[in-house]
Design a protein around this motif. Sequence first.
Motif, short mmCIF file in Angstrom:
data_model
loop_
_atom_site.label_atom_id
_atom_site.label_comp_id
_atom_site.label_asym_id
_atom_site.label_seq_id
_atom_site.Cartn_x
_atom_site.Cartn_y
_atom_site.Cartn_z
N ASP A 1 2.85 -1.37 -4.87
CA ASP A 1 3.30 -0.02 -4.50
C ASP A 1 4.73 0.22 -4.99
OD1 ASP A 1 2.70 2.45 -2.91
OD2 ASP A 1 4.56 1.83 -1.95
N LYS B 1 -0.04 1.85 2.23
CA LYS B 1 0.55 1.02 1.18
C LYS B 1 2.07 0.98 1.30
CE LYS B 1 -2.28 2.14 -2.64
NZ LYS B 1 -2.19 2.55 -4.05
N LYS B 2 2.64 2.14 1.61
CA LYS B 2 4.10 2.20 1.77
C LYS B 2 4.54 1.37 2.96
CE LYS B 2 5.90 5.24 -1.22
NZ LYS B 2 5.16 4.62 -2.31
N MET C 1 -7.28 -2.83 -1.14
CA MET C 1 -7.33 -2.36 0.24
C MET C 1 -8.74 -2.07 0.71
SD MET C 1 -3.90 -0.51 1.19
CE MET C 1 -4.25 1.10 0.61
N ILE D 1 0.11 -6.03 -2.28
CA ILE D 1 -0.07 -4.58 -2.20
C ILE D 1 1.30 -3.90 -2.11
CG2 ILE D 1 -0.99 -2.67 -0.83
CD1 ILE D 1 -3.29 -4.56 -0.01
N GLY D 2 2.18 -4.47 -1.27
CA GLY D 2 3.53 -3.92 -1.13
C GLY D 2 4.28 -3.91 -2.45
N LEU E 1 3.19 -1.36 3.93
CA LEU E 1 3.19 -2.76 3.48
C LEU E 1 4.41 -3.04 2.61
CD1 LEU E 1 -0.59 -3.14 2.66
CD2 LEU E 1 0.62 -4.10 4.61
N LYS E 2 4.77 -2.05 1.78
CA LYS E 2 5.95 -2.21 0.94
C LYS E 2 7.20 -2.32 1.80
CE LYS E 2 8.64 0.83 -0.91
NZ LYS E 2 9.47 1.73 -1.70
N VAL E 3 7.31 -1.40 2.74
CA VAL E 3 8.49 -1.34 3.60
C VAL E 3 8.62 -2.63 4.42
CG1 VAL E 3 9.33 -0.23 5.68
CG2 VAL E 3 8.71 1.16 3.72
N SER F 1 -3.79 -1.85 -6.36
CA SER F 1 -3.56 -1.96 -4.91
C SER F 1 -4.64 -1.21 -4.12
CB SER F 1 -2.16 -1.46 -4.53
OG SER F 1 -1.93 -0.18 -5.05
N ASP F 2 -5.11 -0.09 -4.67
CA ASP F 2 -6.22 0.63 -4.02
C ASP F 2 -7.43 -0.28 -3.88
OD1 ASP F 2 -4.99 3.02 -3.60
OD2 ASP F 2 -5.75 3.99 -5.41
N THR G 1 7.49 -5.60 3.68
CA THR G 1 7.93 -6.67 2.78
C THR G 1 9.43 -6.58 2.54
OG1 THR G 1 5.80 -6.55 1.67
CG2 THR G 1 7.54 -7.72 0.52
N LEU H 1 -3.65 -4.80 7.65
CA LEU H 1 -4.75 -4.98 6.70
C LEU H 1 -6.07 -5.27 7.39
CD1 LEU H 1 -3.41 -6.96 3.63
CD2 LEU H 1 -4.34 -4.67 3.70
N ALA I 1 -0.83 -0.14 -11.29
CA ALA I 1 -0.40 -0.67 -9.98
C ALA I 1 -1.09 0.07 -8.84
CB ALA I 1 1.12 -0.56 -9.85
N THR I 2 -1.22 1.37 -8.99
CA THR I 2 -1.89 2.15 -7.95
C THR I 2 -3.36 1.74 -7.83
OG1 THR I 2 -0.43 3.99 -8.48
CG2 THR I 2 -2.33 4.49 -7.12
N LYS J 1 -2.05 -11.10 0.26
CA LYS J 1 -2.62 -9.80 -0.07
C LYS J 1 -1.67 -8.66 0.35
CE LYS J 1 -6.89 -7.33 0.82
NZ LYS J 1 -8.06 -7.31 1.71
#
Lengths: 132, 150
Positions: free
Chosen positions: A86, B97-98, A131, A82-83, B100-102, A127-128, B104, B149, A123-124, A78
């Motif tokens: 984003d 969210k950022k 969460m 989400i990453g 989680l992106k970062v 992912s929203d 990863t 999360l 995508a937004t 998950k």
Amino acid sequence: MNKRILTFTIIAGLFISLTAFVSKNTQRPLEKPKTVFTIPEDVNTIFQNKCFDCHNVNADGEKSKKKLLIDKLPTLSKAKLIGKLDAISEVADEKEMPPEKFLAKYPEYTLTDDEAKRLSEWATAASDKMMK
Amino acid sequence: MKKKILYALLGTLIVIQFVPSGRPDNKPVSGSDIHEQMNVPGDVSTILTNACYDCHSQKVNYPWYASVAPVSFLVSSDVREGRENLDFSLWEKIPLKKKLKVLTEIGEEVEEGDMPLPVYPFLHPEAKLSQEDRELILNWTKQASEELLD
């Protein structure tokens, strides 16, 4: 005798419905909430036409595969998913992909404004939703 | 002729010292560093500080040669770009969210050896990461993401 059978049937019936009721109620919380990740048809078309050739498990490039594998998205954790979503919305917003150099050779892969917007919005939203 | 070239080079070197490199200052915000926001185990913290913080934080240690052009140009642009992509000192401000992106991406790039930039450990041997170091970081990014999360 008939009375006995009737009582027995009623008790048995009650018992069966009771176990059904109990098991239904105990099973529910045990059921894992299945978050099936699906890509809507129109988004999938954009992926297929503009992104998939480099971002699939059998593609040639190494860097593109490291960054994103569209066919592997549903298997990600998950947090990772989400990453990645984003990152997709960011890249679509900035039109960072497909790479300029690639487009010089294959201009037909250019993302249109509508496609970029759709990808980013999807995508937004996806992912929203995850969460929550 | 050789002398002339040497003079020209020296002259250029002197002149470019007056070109401002726009070196980014350190502007830490109290309480917003990742160390103050999340659980960062000691061994992970050591790696982050030694191998990442010189570009990805507001705690950049500029060595003396970072003030000398043309090295100053390179350092300045690396720090600016590094912070733009990820600033551990301003962790609090990054949307979930950022983060989680970062996280990863940290895992991916460190695992693949893309980060730290290969040029960096030349002058900072403490930033040279072993395979175990890289795995440690990768596992921590996974843990940290799950933690976020929860």
